[in-house]
Design a protein around this motif. Structure first.
Motif, PDB file in Angstrom:
ATOM      1  N   ILE A  52       0.825  -1.203   0.000  1.00 32.23           N
ATOM      2  CA  ILE A  52       0.000   0.000   0.000  1.00 32.23           C
ATOM      3  C   ILE A  52       0.864   1.259   0.000  1.00 32.23           C
ATOM      4  N   GLY A  53       1.933   1.248   0.782  1.00 27.26           N
ATOM      5  CA  GLY A  53       2.814   2.419   0.851  1.00 27.26           C
ATOM      6  C   GLY A  53       3.402   2.771  -0.496  1.00 27.26           C
ATOM      7  N   ILE A 104       0.701   4.303  -2.688  1.00 27.94           N
ATOM      8  CA  ILE A 104       0.426   5.674  -2.256  1.00 27.94           C
ATOM      9  C   ILE A 104       1.540   6.612  -2.719  1.00 27.94           C
ATOM     10  N   ALA A 105       2.801   6.189  -2.536  1.00 21.97           N
ATOM     11  CA  ALA A 105       3.939   7.022  -2.943  1.00 21.97           C
ATOM     12  C   ALA A 105       3.884   7.347  -4.430  1.00 21.97           C
ATOM     13  N   LEU A 106       3.636   6.341  -5.253  1.00 21.71           N
ATOM     14  CA  LEU A 106       3.575   6.573  -6.695  1.00 21.71           C
ATOM     15  C   LEU A 106       2.350   7.404  -7.072  1.00 21.71           C
ATOM     16  N   ALA A 141       4.420   1.868   7.158  1.00 18.43           N
ATOM     17  CA  ALA A 141       5.289   0.773   7.599  1.00 18.43           C
ATOM     18  C   ALA A 141       4.480  -0.148   8.502  1.00 18.43           C
ATOM     19  N   GLY A 142       4.595  -1.419   8.266  1.00 12.60           N
ATOM     20  CA  GLY A 142       3.863  -2.365   9.105  1.00 12.60           C
ATOM     21  C   GLY A 142       4.280  -3.786   8.827  1.00 12.60           C
ATOM     22  N   PRO A 156      -2.483   4.779   7.432  1.00 13.29           N
ATOM     23  CA  PRO A 156      -3.550   3.956   6.874  1.00 13.29           C
ATOM     24  C   PRO A 156      -3.804   2.643   7.590  1.00 13.29           C
ATOM     25  N   GLY A 157      -2.886   2.165   8.398  1.00 12.90           N
ATOM     26  CA  GLY A 157      -3.093   0.884   9.066  1.00 12.90           C
ATOM     27  C   GLY A 157      -2.653  -0.253   8.170  1.00 12.90           C
TER      28      GLY A 157
END
Length: 195
Positions: A34-35, A38-40, A107-108, A158-159
């Motif tokens: 997901i990260g 989101i970054a892109l 991060a997760g 975002p979890g």
């Protein structure tokens, strides 16, 4: 362009409504899942983006992708378990871009075992990464924004899927309440209101 959905809603060009030109985004945990998406997406919307994680190779790869989209980026590894690592990352982003308009805590980790079979050591690592990491990042990045009158600044954790998600949301509430007056965002991108 404009299109009507089967439900009669009008959908325009998302880029017209989501222009982040001139914004600087920091995506912690931004090299996978997901990260990364989101970054892109933030880069596609016009933001300069620093996507960080623990692995330098992954950080360099995503930084190159962001630059290929015509945006500025830095290739900086960081670890949410280490406050000095996040402080160094934040300082570098401020030195390069002068600000952080958007913070995404993506991060997760998770352990794919039934909760009752999860060891306490694994549980502590999940909580330290998924919860305390968000707490650290918000503490480090949010203070300069405390005095900003820019209503468009956001903090977005975002979890992650897994057993810690309920606790992450509850742990973030005190952070959200303390920054609500600055129109920051909390999990699931819900707008906050001053208390």
């Amino acid at each position: 362009f404009e299109t009507r959905t089967k439900f009669g809603m009008t959908v325009g060009n998302t880029a017209d409504r989501f222009d982040l030109s001139g914004r600087a985004a920091l995506v912690i945990g931004g090299t996978s899942g997901i990260g990364r998406a989101i970054a892109l997406g933030l880069a596609d919307a016009g933001a300069d983006v620093v996507a960080s994680s623990r692995r330098q190779n992954d950080v360099e790869e995503i930084a190159a992708e962001i630059r290929a989209r015509g945006r500025r980026s830095l290739a900086l590894a960081s670890d949410v378990l280490l406050r000095p690592s996040l402080e160094k990352l934040h300082a570098a982003v401020l030195a390069a871009f002068g600000k952080v308009d958007i913070l995404v805590n993506a991060a997760g980790i998770t352990k794919r075992v039934p909760t009752l079979e999860c060891s306490e050591d694994d549980w502590r690592t999940i909580l330290e990464t998924n919860l305390t990491g968000v707490f650290r990042a918000c503490q480090i990045v949010a203070p300069p924004r405390r005095y900003s009158f820019d209503p468009d600044g956001h903090v977005f954790p975002p979890g992650s899927p897994g057993p810690a998600v309920v606790y992450q949301r509850h742990t973030c509430l005190p952070v959200a309440a303390s920054i609500a007056s600055r129109n920051e965002r909390v999990p699931n991108s819900a707008p906050t209101t001053p208390m």
